[in-house]
Design a protein around this motif. Sequence first.
Motif, PDB file in Angstrom:
ATOM      1  N   LYS A   1       0.811  -1.226   0.000  1.00  0.00           N
ATOM      2  CA  LYS A   1       0.000   0.000   0.000  1.00  0.00           C
ATOM      3  C   LYS A   1       0.846   1.279   0.000  1.00  0.00           C
ATOM      4  O   LYS A   1       0.517   2.251   0.668  1.00  0.00           O
ATOM      5  CB  LYS A   1      -0.962   0.019   1.190  1.00  0.00           C
ATOM      6  CG  LYS A   1      -1.890  -1.185   1.249  1.00  0.00           C
ATOM      7  CD  LYS A   1      -2.783  -1.271   0.036  1.00  0.00           C
ATOM      8  CE  LYS A   1      -3.737  -2.457   0.117  1.00  0.00           C
ATOM      9  NZ  LYS A   1      -4.559  -2.596  -1.124  1.00  0.00           N
ATOM     10  N   LYS A   2       1.920   1.275  -0.748  1.00  0.00           N
ATOM     11  CA  LYS A   2       2.716   2.481  -0.948  1.00  0.00           C
ATOM     12  C   LYS A   2       2.559   2.965  -2.395  1.00  0.00           C
ATOM     13  O   LYS A   2       2.250   2.177  -3.292  1.00  0.00           O
ATOM     14  CB  LYS A   2       4.199   2.209  -0.663  1.00  0.00           C
ATOM     15  CG  LYS A   2       4.495   1.750   0.771  1.00  0.00           C
ATOM     16  CD  LYS A   2       4.259   2.865   1.765  1.00  0.00           C
ATOM     17  CE  LYS A   2       4.549   2.416   3.190  1.00  0.00           C
ATOM     18  NZ  LYS A   2       5.979   2.125   3.415  1.00  0.00           N
ATOM     19  N   ILE A   3       2.771   4.257  -2.610  1.00  0.00           N
ATOM     20  CA  ILE A   3       2.738   4.855  -3.939  1.00  0.00           C
ATOM     21  C   ILE A   3       4.164   5.215  -4.340  1.00  0.00           C
ATOM     22  O   ILE A   3       4.913   5.785  -3.539  1.00  0.00           O
ATOM     23  CB  ILE A   3       1.843   6.117  -3.965  1.00  0.00           C
ATOM     24  CG1 ILE A   3       0.407   5.764  -3.593  1.00  0.00           C
ATOM     25  CG2 ILE A   3       1.898   6.785  -5.342  1.00  0.00           C
ATOM     26  CD1 ILE A   3      -0.284   4.830  -4.550  1.00  0.00           C
ATOM     27  N   LEU A   4       4.540   4.889  -5.569  1.00  0.00           N
ATOM     28  CA  LEU A   4       5.913   5.074  -6.019  1.00  0.00           C
ATOM     29  C   LEU A   4       6.099   6.434  -6.699  1.00  0.00           C
ATOM     30  O   LEU A   4       5.303   6.834  -7.553  1.00  0.00           O
ATOM     31  CB  LEU A   4       6.302   3.964  -6.991  1.00  0.00           C
ATOM     32  CG  LEU A   4       6.191   2.541  -6.417  1.00  0.00           C
ATOM     33  CD1 LEU A   4       6.570   1.517  -7.466  1.00  0.00           C
ATOM     34  CD2 LEU A   4       7.068   2.385  -5.173  1.00  0.00           C
TER      35      LEU A   4
ATOM     36  N   THR B   1      -2.021   8.157   1.635  1.00  0.00           N
ATOM     37  CA  THR B   1      -3.027   8.906   2.384  1.00  0.00           C
ATOM     38  C   THR B   1      -3.464  10.081   1.528  1.00  0.00           C
ATOM     39  O   THR B   1      -2.778  10.461   0.566  1.00  0.00           O
ATOM     40  CB  THR B   1      -2.464   9.440   3.708  1.00  0.00           C
ATOM     41  OG1 THR B   1      -1.418  10.375   3.416  1.00  0.00           O
ATOM     42  CG2 THR B   1      -1.915   8.304   4.556  1.00  0.00           C
ATOM     43  N   ALA B   2      -4.583  10.668   1.859  1.00  0.00           N
ATOM     44  CA  ALA B   2      -5.072  11.804   1.080  1.00  0.00           C
ATOM     45  C   ALA B   2      -4.047  12.929   1.071  1.00  0.00           C
ATOM     46  O   ALA B   2      -3.739  13.524   0.043  1.00  0.00           O
ATOM     47  CB  ALA B   2      -6.402  12.292   1.646  1.00  0.00           C
ATOM     48  N   ASP B   3      -3.478  13.239   2.247  1.00  0.00           N
ATOM     49  CA  ASP B   3      -2.488  14.307   2.330  1.00  0.00           C
ATOM     50  C   ASP B   3      -1.238  13.944   1.543  1.00  0.00           C
ATOM     51  O   ASP B   3      -0.624  14.787   0.909  1.00  0.00           O
ATOM     52  CB  ASP B   3      -2.114  14.585   3.786  1.00  0.00           C
ATOM     53  CG  ASP B   3      -3.258  15.256   4.544  1.00  0.00           C
ATOM     54  OD1 ASP B   3      -4.152  15.798   3.884  1.00  0.00           O
ATOM     55  OD2 ASP B   3      -3.239  15.209   5.788  1.00  0.00           O
ATOM     56  N   GLY B   4      -0.875  12.660   1.596  1.00  0.00           N
ATOM     57  CA  GLY B   4       0.312  12.211   0.890  1.00  0.00           C
ATOM     58  C   GLY B   4       0.184  12.365  -0.609  1.00  0.00           C
ATOM     59  O   GLY B   4       1.112  12.790  -1.291  1.00  0.00           O
ATOM     60  N   ILE B   5      -0.999  12.041  -1.147  1.00  0.00           N
ATOM     61  CA  ILE B   5      -1.205  12.155  -2.584  1.00  0.00           C
ATOM     62  C   ILE B   5      -1.147  13.613  -3.019  1.00  0.00           C
ATOM     63  O   ILE B   5      -0.542  13.957  -4.017  1.00  0.00           O
ATOM     64  CB  ILE B   5      -2.559  11.533  -2.984  1.00  0.00           C
ATOM     65  CG1 ILE B   5      -2.532  10.016  -2.745  1.00  0.00           C
ATOM     66  CG2 ILE B   5      -2.867  11.825  -4.445  1.00  0.00           C
ATOM     67  CD1 ILE B   5      -1.499   9.277  -3.552  1.00  0.00           C
ATOM     68  N   VAL B   6      -1.762  14.507  -2.251  1.00  0.00           N
ATOM     69  CA  VAL B   6      -1.704  15.927  -2.579  1.00  0.00           C
ATOM     70  C   VAL B   6      -0.268  16.413  -2.567  1.00  0.00           C
ATOM     71  O   VAL B   6       0.172  17.176  -3.424  1.00  0.00           O
ATOM     72  CB  VAL B   6      -2.565  16.751  -1.606  1.00  0.00           C
ATOM     73  CG1 VAL B   6      -2.334  18.244  -1.810  1.00  0.00           C
ATOM     74  CG2 VAL B   6      -4.041  16.429  -1.802  1.00  0.00           C
TER      75      VAL B   6
ATOM     76  N   ALA C   1       8.936   5.448  -1.884  1.00  0.00           N
ATOM     77  CA  ALA C   1       7.659   4.788  -1.623  1.00  0.00           C
ATOM     78  C   ALA C   1       6.939   5.608  -0.556  1.00  0.00           C
ATOM     79  O   ALA C   1       7.417   5.741   0.570  1.00  0.00           O
ATOM     80  CB  ALA C   1       7.876   3.357  -1.158  1.00  0.00           C
ATOM     81  N   VAL C   2       5.796   6.178  -0.932  1.00  0.00           N
ATOM     82  CA  VAL C   2       5.085   7.123  -0.076  1.00  0.00           C
ATOM     83  C   VAL C   2       3.798   6.490   0.426  1.00  0.00           C
ATOM     84  O   VAL C   2       3.097   5.802  -0.316  1.00  0.00           O
ATOM     85  CB  VAL C   2       4.762   8.412  -0.869  1.00  0.00           C
ATOM     86  CG1 VAL C   2       4.066   9.433   0.019  1.00  0.00           C
ATOM     87  CG2 VAL C   2       6.031   9.004  -1.468  1.00  0.00           C
ATOM     88  N   SER C   3       3.484   6.722   1.701  1.00  0.00           N
ATOM     89  CA  SER C   3       2.248   6.200   2.271  1.00  0.00           C
ATOM     90  C   SER C   3       1.045   6.740   1.507  1.00  0.00           C
ATOM     91  O   SER C   3       0.994   7.915   1.144  1.00  0.00           O
ATOM     92  CB  SER C   3       2.122   6.586   3.744  1.00  0.00           C
ATOM     93  OG  SER C   3       3.161   6.000   4.489  1.00  0.00           O
TER      94      SER C   3
END
Length: 281
Positions: free
Chosen positions: A142-145, A270-275, A266-268
């Motif tokens: 569940k991380k975003i690259l 979360t809504a804040d993380g995506i922004v 690799a970023v968690s």
Amino acid sequence: MEEKISCDGGHEFKLLLSCPSGLSPSQVSVVFDEAYDRIPHSDSSLEHSISEIWDARVQQSSSLYNGTKFRYGGYNFDVGNDPKQQPHVSLQLGLTDYRTFVGTNLSPIWERYLVPSEDDCIQCQHTSSPLGNGAVVETSDKKILVLQRSNKVGEFPGYFVFPGGHPEPQEVGIISHEGFQELNQCRTINNKVSQEMFDSIVREVVEEIGAPADSLSSPIFIGISRRVMNVRPTAFFFIKCNLQSDEIQQLYSSAQDGFESTQLYAVSMTADGIVYIICWQ
């Protein structure tokens, strides 16, 4: 459907089309036509500056080369009147090239190419506006690259971006508009270009992060954004990877296009993380 996303540092994006539930390949089609090509500007000095800027960039970097790209010319979005009918988007694409992109969108005077208009496509009719692509890749943990671009690349060196690049006309045998005038030929090439939208983003992810293609899910189309600064359009896709983020970190060290970036993050998710990621781009 446009929405502006503002970020710290003055980086803003227009969300031209949002499909949060995602569209499969059967829900995305393409109309490839010279009607969506760039319209030259009436100011001859602006047109001449395209060659001047390109020649100067080539002298600075001998690795630069010109290549054909698909030009973004707009879209039609049909949600349908029948609740059982799936939504469908038709992308309108013409042809452009990297040289014209460098000389218009990436020009220091790029704003002079814009037409005062609320219509996005009219506003950008004199810019190259090649359609880029980007992938929101979710790992099995569940991380975003996210990649940090190399300082040696031609566009936005050092920026944080999602993996991506461009769909390539050459991959489907296109070097010009010639030969696609007949109705059956138009249908065939439109189908090929539509498939290239999805095939190309898988290629880009494989080449940039090193994950094998069989570890990736089929992409789903989630929308189109345009950077406010230099009006660069990008089609975005969502892809799941069945590998964990630490496994991908190991593969990244031998990625084919690893030279285009300096680090994989690799970023968690979360809504804040995506922004925050969007603001980095």
